[in-house]
Design an enzyme around this catalytic site. Structure first.
Site, PDB file in Angstrom:
ATOM      1  N   TYR A 138       0.588  -1.264  -0.066  1.00 21.57           N
ATOM      2  CA  TYR A 138      -0.094   0.009   0.043  1.00 21.57           C
ATOM      3  C   TYR A 138       0.946   1.290   0.040  1.00 21.57           C
ATOM      4  CZ  TYR A 138      -4.614  -2.240   0.470  1.00 21.57           C
ATOM      5  OH  TYR A 138      -5.538  -2.988   0.065  1.00 21.57           O
ATOM      6  N   LYS A 205       1.843 -14.495   5.160  1.00 26.25           N
ATOM      7  CA  LYS A 205       1.979 -15.588   4.064  1.00 26.25           C
ATOM      8  C   LYS A 205       3.659 -15.915   3.899  1.00 26.25           C
ATOM      9  CE  LYS A 205       0.639 -17.676   0.271  1.00 26.25           C
ATOM     10  NZ  LYS A 205       0.141 -19.110   0.559  1.00 26.25           N
ATOM     11  N   ASP A 256      -3.664 -18.159   3.406  1.00 26.73           N
ATOM     12  CA  ASP A 256      -4.767 -18.929   2.640  1.00 26.73           C
ATOM     13  C   ASP A 256      -5.468 -19.883   3.616  1.00 26.73           C
ATOM     14  OD1 ASP A 256      -2.247 -19.932   3.086  1.00 26.73           O
ATOM     15  OD2 ASP A 256      -2.294 -21.176   1.044  1.00 26.73           O
ATOM     16  N   ASP A 280      -6.884  -6.201   4.304  1.00 26.88           N
ATOM     17  CA  ASP A 280      -7.946  -5.619   3.418  1.00 26.88           C
ATOM     18  C   ASP A 280      -9.008  -6.870   2.998  1.00 26.88           C
ATOM     19  OD1 ASP A 280      -9.236  -4.117   1.705  1.00 26.88           O
ATOM     20  OD2 ASP A 280      -7.727  -3.648   0.388  1.00 26.88           O
TER      21      ASP A 280
END
Ligand code: NAD
Length: 396
Positions: A138, A205, A256, A280
């Protein structure tokens, strides 16, 4: 008689549907404060300009006076802002978060009985997402395909580090710092301990992005050990036993897997701390599980200021129709009252909104999914919540 305690709070009414959901919200918050504290406390609202109204009146989308006022007041609430085409930065919302260092985006996700949900057991969802708000992809360091900057970066990586990037690639940069991650995780841990939530999960992740997302995970475990000692217990150390009183269990899950877990075993997750992009996706997905963005409250919080906001956009096609659901902003207002320490008024708002919906009184977005619902306008919904407030507080 004692002088009332008056707290000045900034408000930005917002674009599109902003003014109507703001009017509805203000009516509910003022009524809750008056009913909870009589003449002892009051909010003095101070309008701050941003977005289309600011541009019309000052020629600027985000006047520096607005930023300064939020800093000075410490607390403000805003309706949604349309992202102007041609504004220097990607959006006014992102600009506000960055200039005020509102590093934590906090989104509670809780089911309100009576709201249509795609889940069989939406009531099992009771989570609060802490999303890092100022770093990660971002920050906006991105170079287009074929640009000289992208080609220069490709050359640098090939010549200095022997790394190949496919020719013509667009390139984005993902910076994540120990300092930024630790600030966010510290706030999330404190919140979990203060509110007696049993667990905090670091969502990342790190199996693929080892130094950025993997760093987030490691910095989280390090911080918990260094600053919170025995009060935060890593899941691997807890075993099968219950969580000792006054403690929180620290877990981590791959992003995930987290999306599966919140659908399959939502009751195992409580506070979630996560980098910007994961957060987000997750906060909007969780909002859908309990009835959609029209219901989801949110806040952007830093060490010096807190900005409470509707989590949906300005829905321009509904502007001026007195039709949309003001719940997201009303519930953000309840979060704001809680932040001020005005707990009685905060829980009165939440309870009154719950009772209104449980009676089937809803705006069109929810009413169209339930045959027995009574559809009301945006202002009609606010009036119904105020009626519930009056009944609720007079019966206690
Ligand atoms: P949006 O959230 O404004 O609207 C999408 C659709 O969701 C609407 O058409 C409507 O059907 C529904 N909806 C949204 N809010 C609702 C409510 N309160 N009650 C009932 N239904 C509701 O998303 P968009 O159309 O993608 O964005 C419009 C503008 O808002 C864009 O300029 C965007 O950049 C901006 N935006 C601002 C914020 C913010 O201020 N935090 C967030 C998202 C989008």
């Amino acid at each position: 008689m004692d002088e009332p305690y008056v707290r000045t709070v900034g408000f930005i009414e917002g674009d599109g549907i902003g003014p109507e959901i703001w009017r509805a919200t203000k009516a509910v918050l003022d009524a809750a404060v008056e009913l909870a504290y009589g003449s002892q406390r009051r909010i003095r609202w101070r309008e701050l300009l941003a977005g289309e109204k600011a541009f019309r009146e000052t020629g600027q989308w985000l006047p520096s006076e607005t930023v300064e006022a939020i800093r000075e007041l410490g607390v403000a609430i805003k309706g949604p802002l349309t992202t102007p085409v041609g504004f220097g930065i990607r959006s006014i919302n992102v600009a506000l978060r960055q200039v005020l260092d509102l590093y934590a985006c906090i989104r509670p996700v809780r089911y309100i009985p009576g709201v249509p949900s795609p889940m069989k057991h939406p009531e099992r969802v009771d989570m609060v997402v802490f999303r890092e708000n100022t770093e990660d992809v971002y920050v906006g360091i991105e170079f287009p395909s074929g640009s000289p900057e992208a080609e220069e970066l490709r050359r640098f990586l090939r010549e200095r580090h022997g790394m190949e990037i496919r020719s013509g690639s667009a390139i984005g940069i993902k910076p994540m710092s120990p300092e930024g991650s630790r600030k966010l995780i510290r706030r999330a841990i404190r919140f979990a301990l203060e509110r007696n939530y049993p667990s905090l999960t670091l969502m990342h992740k790190g199996n693929i992005m080892k130094y950025t997302e993997g760093g987030f995970r490691q910095w989280g475990y390090d911080l918990a050990r260094e600053e919170f000692g025995d009060r935060v217990i890593p899941e691997s150390r807890l075993g099968e036993g219950p969580v000792p009183p006054g403690c929180v269990v620290l877990k981590d899950r791959l992003a995930d897997q987290m999306f599966q877990q919140v659908l399959l075993r939502p009751e195992d997750y409580h506070v979630i701390a996560t980098p910007n992009l994961n957060g987000d996706y997750l906060s909007d997905a969780l909002a859908a599980q309990v009835g959609g963005l029209g219901m989801a409250p949110g806040a952007n919080v830093g060490d010096q200021a807190a900005l409470f906001e509707a989590t949906h956009g300005s829905a321009p096609k509904y502007a001026g129709l007195d039709k949309v659901n003001p719940s997201s902003l009303i519930l953000s207002g309840a979060m704001m009252l809680e932040h001020l320490g005005w707990m009685e008024a905060a829980s009165a708002v939440e309870e009154a909104l719950k009772r209104t919906i449980s009676k089937g009184i809803m705006t069109y977005d929810l009413a169209r999914q339930i045959s027995s619902a009574r559809e009301v306008t945006c202002s009609g919904f606010a009036e119904a919540v105020v009626r519930e407030l009056e009944e609720g507080l007079s019966s206690t």
